[in-house]
Design a protein around this motif. Structure first.
Motif, short mmCIF file in Angstrom:
data_model
loop_
_atom_site.label_atom_id
_atom_site.label_comp_id
_atom_site.label_asym_id
_atom_site.label_seq_id
_atom_site.Cartn_x
_atom_site.Cartn_y
_atom_site.Cartn_z
N GLU A 141 0.83 -1.21 0.00
CA GLU A 141 0.00 0.00 0.00
C GLU A 141 0.87 1.26 0.00
N VAL A 142 1.90 1.28 0.82
CA VAL A 142 2.81 2.44 0.87
C VAL A 142 3.48 2.64 -0.49
N ARG A 143 3.96 1.55 -1.08
CA ARG A 143 4.61 1.67 -2.39
C ARG A 143 3.65 2.20 -3.44
N ASN A 144 2.41 1.73 -3.43
CA ASN A 144 1.43 2.21 -4.40
C ASN A 144 1.13 3.68 -4.21
N GLN A 145 1.03 4.11 -2.96
CA GLN A 145 0.76 5.52 -2.69
C GLN A 145 1.95 6.40 -3.10
N MET A 146 3.17 5.91 -2.84
CA MET A 146 4.34 6.70 -3.22
C MET A 146 4.46 6.84 -4.72
N ASN A 147 4.01 5.84 -5.47
CA ASN A 147 4.06 5.93 -6.92
C ASN A 147 3.16 7.04 -7.46
N GLN A 148 2.16 7.41 -6.69
CA GLN A 148 1.22 8.44 -7.13
C GLN A 148 1.68 9.85 -6.76
N VAL A 149 2.71 9.95 -5.92
CA VAL A 149 3.20 11.26 -5.48
C VAL A 149 4.29 11.72 -6.43
N THR A 150 4.16 12.96 -6.89
CA THR A 150 5.21 13.54 -7.72
C THR A 150 5.86 14.68 -6.96
N SER A 151 7.15 14.83 -7.17
CA SER A 151 7.88 15.86 -6.43
C SER A 151 8.02 17.16 -7.20
N ASP A 152 7.42 17.28 -8.37
CA ASP A 152 7.62 18.47 -9.20
C ASP A 152 7.02 19.72 -8.59
N ARG A 153 6.26 19.58 -7.51
CA ARG A 153 5.66 20.75 -6.88
C ARG A 153 6.12 20.93 -5.44
N MET A 154 7.20 20.26 -5.06
CA MET A 154 7.66 20.33 -3.69
C MET A 154 8.35 21.65 -3.38
N GLY A 155 9.10 22.18 -4.31
CA GLY A 155 9.83 23.42 -4.03
C GLY A 155 10.95 23.61 -5.02
N THR A 156 12.15 23.78 -4.48
CA THR A 156 13.32 24.05 -5.32
C THR A 156 13.72 22.81 -6.11
N THR A 157 14.55 23.03 -7.11
CA THR A 157 15.05 21.93 -7.92
C THR A 157 15.81 20.92 -7.06
N ASP A 158 16.62 21.44 -6.12
CA ASP A 158 17.38 20.54 -5.24
C ASP A 158 16.45 19.69 -4.37
N LEU A 159 15.41 20.32 -3.84
CA LEU A 159 14.45 19.58 -3.01
C LEU A 159 13.70 18.55 -3.85
N ASP A 160 13.30 18.95 -5.05
CA ASP A 160 12.61 18.01 -5.94
C ASP A 160 13.50 16.79 -6.24
N GLN A 161 14.78 17.05 -6.52
CA GLN A 161 15.72 15.96 -6.84
C GLN A 161 15.93 15.07 -5.62
N ALA A 162 16.06 15.69 -4.44
CA ALA A 162 16.24 14.91 -3.21
C ALA A 162 15.02 14.01 -2.95
N CYS A 163 13.84 14.54 -3.18
CA CYS A 163 12.61 13.75 -3.01
C CYS A 163 12.56 12.60 -4.01
N ASN A 164 12.94 12.87 -5.25
CA ASN A 164 12.96 11.81 -6.26
C ASN A 164 13.96 10.72 -5.90
N ASP A 165 15.15 11.13 -5.43
CA ASP A 165 16.17 10.17 -5.02
C ASP A 165 15.66 9.31 -3.86
N PHE A 166 15.08 9.97 -2.87
CA PHE A 166 14.55 9.24 -1.72
C PHE A 166 13.49 8.23 -2.16
N GLN A 167 12.58 8.69 -3.01
CA GLN A 167 11.50 7.82 -3.45
C GLN A 167 12.05 6.61 -4.21
N GLU A 168 13.07 6.83 -5.04
CA GLU A 168 13.65 5.72 -5.79
C GLU A 168 14.32 4.72 -4.86
N HIS A 169 15.07 5.19 -3.87
CA HIS A 169 15.71 4.29 -2.91
C HIS A 169 14.66 3.56 -2.07
#
Length: 103
Positions: A28-56
């Protein structure tokens, strides 16, 4: 030595159900995380950090879910085997008692 060994198949069943619930929660957590996009989180660095975290997290949670599923299957087979041994032993003892007759 044999007098001290016992298996509580009810506890194995509870453990198996707990593992199954953990596996379902991870899915369930994995399915929910797949629906979250980081393109609206904030700065480019924050967006990239969120994407990296999600991938790991995705890889790690997939591995945990896979191992939890395998463990659940193993515990289920173990529980079934112990129950079969108990049934067989019960039958053997009943037959042995029946053959022995009154003492």
């Amino acid at each position: 030595m044999g007098n001290n060994f016992s298996v509580d198949t009810g506890e194995l069943g509870d453990f198996m159900r707990t593992l199954k619930k953990a596996h379902e929660s991870l899915e369930e957590v994995r399915n929910q995380m797949n629906q979250v996009t980081s393109d609206r989180m904030g700065t480019t660095d924050l967006d990239q950090a969120c994407n990296d975290f999600q991938e790991h997290w995705k890889y790690g949670s997939e591995q945990i879910a896979e191992q939890t599923k395998k463990l659940t299957e193993s515990v289920s087979k173990t529980k079934d085997n112990y129950e079969e041994v108990e049934r067989s032993l019960e039958e053997v003892f009943k037959k042995a008692t029946g053959r022995a007759g009154p003492t």
